[in-house]
Design an enzyme around this catalytic site. Structure first.
Site, mmCIF file in Angstrom:
data_model
loop_
_atom_site.group_PDB
_atom_site.id
_atom_site.type_symbol
_atom_site.label_atom_id
_atom_site.label_comp_id
_atom_site.label_asym_id
_atom_site.label_seq_id
_atom_site.Cartn_x
_atom_site.Cartn_y
_atom_site.Cartn_z
ATOM 1 N N THR A 74 13.703 -5.641 2.283
ATOM 2 C CA THR A 74 13.431 -5.232 3.664
ATOM 3 C C THR A 74 12.047 -4.600 3.760
ATOM 4 O OG1 THR A 74 14.403 -4.136 5.590
ATOM 5 C CG2 THR A 74 14.522 -2.948 3.511
ATOM 6 N N ASN A 75 11.761 -3.940 4.869
ATOM 7 C CA ASN A 75 10.468 -3.289 5.082
ATOM 8 C C ASN A 75 10.714 -1.931 5.740
ATOM 9 O OD1 ASN A 75 10.409 -3.612 8.111
ATOM 10 N ND2 ASN A 75 10.595 -5.761 7.478
ATOM 11 N N ARG A 76 9.641 -1.214 6.013
ATOM 12 C CA ARG A 76 9.785 0.178 6.452
ATOM 13 C C ARG A 76 9.910 0.372 7.962
ATOM 14 N NH1 ARG A 76 9.125 3.697 2.413
ATOM 15 N NH2 ARG A 76 7.990 3.024 0.549
#
Ligand code: CTP
Ligand code: CA
Length: 234
Positions: free
Chosen positions: A33-35
């Site tokens: 995933t990402n932030r």
């Protein structure tokens, strides 16, 4: 940081906003995933609803409750986000792609939990996700979305010795065929997981508009002002 005393200038406008960050599963317990927190997309949905729009927020792994006055469709992966966008896009007057969509996903999903073997670990093979924003522009050209729908992308850029943040943003907007692009300047404490942003609102047929340093609600208000002006100018 809450919208108050807002005009009902978006009354009746059908708006779709994507928010959050997608998760790409490797197995039942692990994902890439990402932030992205979803705060910016949430603020955009919240402000549009407060100004009278009919809002559907497609939320990828967003923790907060529903923004007042908006419908929420919850998704997780880029594929699910794309499918929800296809379902919701048909009557949209404005689509804002604020979600951070994973560029890649694991090439294979393991139904069984991947075990730590005695051997050295394997590399994770990745495959590309479809570009949802580009797909929207194509769908509009094919008549599956109203011809006057405004399609807005988001980008976080750093700039380098060759090109500025604005130049990278303009190039990305043109490459994808979006009408507008909100470009956040990152690397100076802005954007991801923060409450503030700085950058530009770019318009394919207009000048670069600097984003005043302020909250994500302030940016949302500025974005809707720009979209409103743009739509009434036609
Ligand atoms: N986007 C999308 N589908 C993808 C990737 C991105 O719809 N598979 C959208 C994002 O929601 C955003 C815009 O495209 O509105 C720009 O995303 P960005 O990641 O900056 O663009 P990329 O083309 O993936 O470029 P980069 O290589 O810089 O990540
Ligand atoms: Ca990307």
């Amino acid at each position: 940081e809450r919208p108050n005393a807002l005009p009902a200038d978006l009354d009746g406008l059908n708006v779709v906003v994507t928010a959050g960050g997608t998760r790409e599963s490797l197995d039942p317990v692990r994902f890439l995933t990402n932030r992205s927190s979803g705060k910016q997309g949430y603020a955009i949905a919240r402000v549009a609803a407060a100004r009278g729009a009919n809002v559907t927020m497609i939320a990828a792994n967003v923790d907060f409750p529903e923004p007042a006055g908006a419908q929420v469709v919850r998704v997780s992966s880029a594929d699910q986000l794309a499918e929800a966008v296809r379902r919701e896009m048909g009557a949209a007057d404005v689509i804002v792609m604020a979600a951070a969509v994973s560029d890649f996903r694991p090439a294979a999903y393991s139904e069984a939990k991947i075990k730590k073997s005695e051997l050295e670990p394997d590399a994770i093979e990745l495959t590309k996700n479809p570009d949802i924003l580009v797909g929207l522009v194509t769908s509009r050209a094919q008549g599956d979305i109203p011809a006057d729908c405004t399609i807005v992308g988001f980008a976080a850029e750093t700039g380098d010795k060759q090109h500025s943040v604005e130049e990278y943003g303009r190039a990305k907007m043109a490459r994808k065929g979006a009408d507008m692009m909100v470009v956040n300047s990152v690397g100076d404490g802005g954007a991801f997981e923060s409450d503030h942003n700085s950058g530009w609102i770019l318009d394919a047929v207009g000048a670069d508009e600097p984003i005043e340093h302020g909250s994500k609600y302030a940016l949302a208000a500025q974005l809707w002002d720009h979209i409103g002006t743009r739509r009434s100018a036609r």
